[in-house]
Design a protein around this motif. Structure first.
Motif, mmCIF file in Angstrom:
data_model
loop_
_atom_site.group_PDB
_atom_site.id
_atom_site.type_symbol
_atom_site.label_atom_id
_atom_site.label_comp_id
_atom_site.label_asym_id
_atom_site.label_seq_id
_atom_site.Cartn_x
_atom_site.Cartn_y
_atom_site.Cartn_z
ATOM 1 N N ALA A 127 -5.621 3.861 -10.200
ATOM 2 C CA ALA A 127 -4.669 3.187 -11.079
ATOM 3 C C ALA A 127 -3.498 4.107 -11.389
ATOM 4 C CB ALA A 127 -5.368 2.767 -12.374
ATOM 5 N N PRO A 128 -2.301 3.568 -11.598
ATOM 6 C CA PRO A 128 -1.154 4.419 -11.959
ATOM 7 C C PRO A 128 -1.397 5.110 -13.295
ATOM 8 C CG PRO A 128 -0.435 2.210 -11.319
ATOM 9 C CD PRO A 128 -1.914 2.150 -11.478
ATOM 10 N N ILE A 129 -0.925 6.351 -13.405
ATOM 11 C CA ILE A 129 -1.023 7.069 -14.677
ATOM 12 C C ILE A 129 0.193 6.786 -15.556
ATOM 13 C CG2 ILE A 129 -2.487 8.880 -13.746
ATOM 14 C CD1 ILE A 129 0.007 10.669 -13.602
ATOM 15 N N PHE A 130 1.290 6.332 -14.948
ATOM 16 C CA PHE A 130 2.475 5.918 -15.695
ATOM 17 C C PHE A 130 3.022 4.643 -15.067
ATOM 18 C CE2 PHE A 130 2.503 10.577 -16.184
ATOM 19 C CZ PHE A 130 2.526 10.684 -17.567
ATOM 20 N N SER A 150 0.814 -1.224 0.000
ATOM 21 C CA SER A 150 0.000 0.000 0.000
ATOM 22 C C SER A 150 0.843 1.266 0.000
ATOM 23 C CB SER A 150 -0.940 0.012 1.216
ATOM 24 O OG SER A 150 -0.205 0.203 2.416
ATOM 25 N N VAL A 151 0.242 2.295 -0.595
ATOM 26 C CA VAL A 151 0.755 3.662 -0.515
ATOM 27 C C VAL A 151 -0.259 4.457 0.304
ATOM 28 C CG1 VAL A 151 1.449 5.718 -1.802
ATOM 29 C CG2 VAL A 151 1.759 3.454 -2.818
ATOM 30 N N CYS A 185 -1.266 -1.467 -4.338
ATOM 31 C CA CYS A 185 -0.414 -1.606 -5.518
ATOM 32 C C CYS A 185 -0.338 -3.038 -6.027
ATOM 33 C CB CYS A 185 0.989 -1.089 -5.197
ATOM 34 S SG CYS A 185 2.206 -1.403 -6.461
ATOM 35 N N GLY A 186 -0.379 -4.004 -5.130
ATOM 36 C CA GLY A 186 -0.227 -5.396 -5.532
ATOM 37 C C GLY A 186 1.185 -5.912 -5.451
ATOM 38 N N LYS A 187 2.130 -5.041 -5.082
ATOM 39 C CA LYS A 187 3.532 -5.429 -4.938
ATOM 40 C C LYS A 187 4.093 -4.832 -3.652
ATOM 41 C CE LYS A 187 4.000 -7.586 -8.895
ATOM 42 N NZ LYS A 187 4.347 -9.027 -8.985
ATOM 43 N N ALA A 188 5.014 -5.562 -3.028
ATOM 44 C CA ALA A 188 5.738 -4.989 -1.891
ATOM 45 C C ALA A 188 6.536 -3.788 -2.379
ATOM 46 C CB ALA A 188 6.657 -6.029 -1.276
ATOM 47 N N LEU A 199 8.411 1.040 -12.245
ATOM 48 C CA LEU A 199 8.288 2.280 -11.483
ATOM 49 C C LEU A 199 6.896 2.841 -11.755
ATOM 50 C CD1 LEU A 199 9.571 4.536 -9.736
ATOM 51 C CD2 LEU A 199 10.385 5.576 -11.872
ATOM 52 N N ARG A 200 6.072 2.931 -10.720
ATOM 53 C CA ARG A 200 4.680 3.362 -10.872
ATOM 54 C C ARG A 200 4.501 4.793 -10.381
ATOM 55 N NH1 ARG A 200 4.768 -2.037 -9.548
ATOM 56 N NH2 ARG A 200 3.478 -3.392 -10.880
ATOM 57 N N ILE A 201 3.615 5.511 -11.084
ATOM 58 C CA ILE A 201 3.343 6.910 -10.737
ATOM 59 C C ILE A 201 1.840 7.118 -10.681
ATOM 60 C CG2 ILE A 201 3.647 9.314 -11.437
ATOM 61 C CD1 ILE A 201 6.247 8.409 -12.828
#
Length: 544
Positions: free
Chosen positions: A461-464, A406-407, A423-426, A449-451
């Motif tokens: 959802a990530p935009i990038f 999570s963020v 996020c689905g990832k550590a 790298l998610r943004i």
């Protein structure tokens, strides 16, 4: 209005480069533009064509050796001919190219791709750069198959025509706000842009490091770096020490006192104080403590000075992974393997705490010194796994990421999270910046790298999603003065520089020969990174 001779001179370098490229590729394999044999030519016929074309290319190289076409195009793609030289070169190249085509026409046929390869588009180069880095606003015709390197050559030749002292440099190119990272004709097709009208192309300085400093050697893994002060770089190391490095690779201070690896460091910019030399910094460690230090940045030293913390912050029940300072410098927050975020005061005199006696480590010195110990003033609870990274970009807002995927965004006053992105990832690293300092970048246990943009309603959802790394991402940092640029580091041993206007990295730095563990910007035009090779590398002269 400039006369036609000037216009021809502007096009000549590009024509020369294109003609030479075309002829060279005909010699190498006889397959330019999908050339194909008609029937089954004999080996003698093939050999004769190869010899004829080889002789043609040798004539080109011999006849214009003084102009050094081969060197210009093959060895140094950013050096192009002067207009006068290019005109002579172009005439010879075109004549020889036609001769080559004629000599091989008996056994070869070209399909419709030949016309495609020679297609030209009308373009106008524009820029926000200041003179003398602006080209004339007139439109010119260029080959449609030019890539970024070819476009950069055209712009450099235009600039050199107006300034004989111009020094060639690489450029990047934007069409409709997106960076061009493929041949021009492919880009136009992919974006559905018509090639029938005059195409406006904006050019900017290419963003890439132009210099690599000598590494600063440590005794163990370099696990943390902070470059927020232009006077020095602060590093943390697995040997339990933090260090202060000045330009030129000299270590001026060694911060000793931790009993285990230093995992995170931050400079605490205490506003409202007039003392700009005695800075406060905070360090976090696997020994479950944070420590606050003060030292004189500008003190002249012939050898590294060892200093001890003025305050020890205790309260976490497990290893501390990250520390971040509030913008005012009055407090710091820390994330830990105990799944909590603690808030601490940094002021040396106003905080209530206990003075404890600490034995000095100096050999033969039995003396003791006093250090202040203090507990956290509040704790933020909500994560269910290790809190791997925290940032504090605004006075009332803290961001964190965790191995619980999570963020989170926290309200400092209420202690509640106001945003929770799954996020689905550590996740290992986090930074907030970009457009209006509102974009969240995070990396973790995959190469992506998610943004996120939390201002966009209705979606988390990530935009990038930038995915050029090949292993876990350990650090990500936005550039403080750019909405588009950020850097990332990874276990794959690479440091990458990104621009949100393209999905490909602008630059890939592979100075480290082991995992890269941390990275930060320094002085606005340099990237400092540390890794498992026990080195601090600085990549400098990055022009944004």
């Amino acid at each position: 209005m400039r006369d036609s001779s000037w216009f021809l001179a502007m096009e000549s370098p590009t024509k020369a480069m294109y003609s030479f490229s075309r002829t060279k590729r005909k010699v190498e394999g006889l397959n330019l533009c999908n050339m194909r044999f008609l029937g089954s030519p004999s080996p003698i016929d093939v050999a004769r064509v190869r010899v004829t074309m080889a002789e043609a290319i040798q004539t080109i190289l011999d006849g214009i050796r003084g102009i050094r076409v081969a060197s210009c195009y093959l060895s140094d793609p950013y050096r192009f001919l002067k207009p006068g030289e290019a005109q002579l070169c172009t005439e010879r190249l075109e004549g020889l190219s036609d001769a080559v085509l004629s000599s091989s026409s008996t056994i070869m046929e070209f399909n419709g791709d030949v016309a495609e390869s020679s297609r030209r588009v009308q373009v106008r180069f524009v820029s926000k750069l200041q003179p003398p880095m602006r080209v004339p606003p007139s439109s010119i015709a260029i080959p449609s198959d030019l890539n970024r390197m070819g476009l950069s050559g055209v712009v450099n030749s235009l600039l050199e025509a107006g300034n004989s002292n111009w020094k060639t440099q690489p450029f990047d190119f934007l069409i409709d706000g997106e960076l061009v990272r493929m041949p021009l004709e492919h880009f136009l097709v992919a974006k559905g842009i018509s090639a029938e009208k005059i195409l406006e192309i904006e050019y900017i300085r290419a963003v890439a490091p132009r210099k690599q400093e000598e590494p600063c050697l440590h005794d163990d893994w370099v696990s943390a770096v902070d470059g927020s002060d232009p006077r020095f770089i602060l590093t943390g190391c697995y040997d339990s020490y933090a260090r202060v490095w000045k330009a030129g690779g000299s270590c001026t201070h060694i911060l000793e006192g931790h009993n285990d690896a230093v995992t995170s460091v931050t400079i605490v910019n205490q506003k409202g104080t007039e003392d700009f030399t005695n800075l406060c910094v905070a360090t976090a460690s696997k020994d479950r403590t944070l420590r606050l230090w003060k030292f004189d940045v500008d003190e002249p030293l012939n050898h590294p000075m060892k200093i001890r913390a003025f305050k020890i912050l205790k309260g976490h029940q497990s290893s501390i992974q990250s520390v971040a300072a509030q913008t005012s410098g009055d407090m710091v927050c820390s994330g830990s393997w105990d799944c909590t975020i603690n808030i601490w005061q940094t002021n040396q005199y106003d905080a209530e705490g206990d003075m404890v006696s600490i034995k000095k480590r100096k050999g033969g010195n039995k003396g003791e010194e006093l250090q202040l110990e203090e507990e956290a003033i509040s704790t933020l609870v909500g994560h269910t796994q290790c809190v791997s990274s925290v940032v504090w970009p605004e006075r009332e807002t803290i961001y964190s990421v965790s191995w619980d995927h999570s963020v989170r965004r926290w309200d400092f006053e209420t202690g509640k999270d106001s945003l929770n992105i799954f996020c689905g990832k550590a996740l290992n690293c986090l930074d907030v910046g970009g457009e209006s300092s509102a974009l969240i970048a995070a990396g973790g246990s995959d190469p992506v790298l998610r943004i996120w943009d939390p201002r966009k309603p209705g979606t988390l959802a990530p935009i990038f999603q930038l995915s050029s790394h090949s292993s876990w991402i350990t650090a990500c940092k936005w550039h403080k003065k750019s909405w588009f640029h950020l850097a990332s580091a990874s276990y794959d041993g690479k440091l990458m520089l990104w621009d949100l206007r393209t999905a490909w990295p602008l630059a890939v730095m592979d100075s480290h020969n082991d995992k890269v563990l941390c990275a930060d910007w320094w002085k606005g035009d340099s990237l400092a990174s540390g890794g498992a090779d026990s080195k601090l590398w600085i990549s400098s002269e990055i022009l944004l």
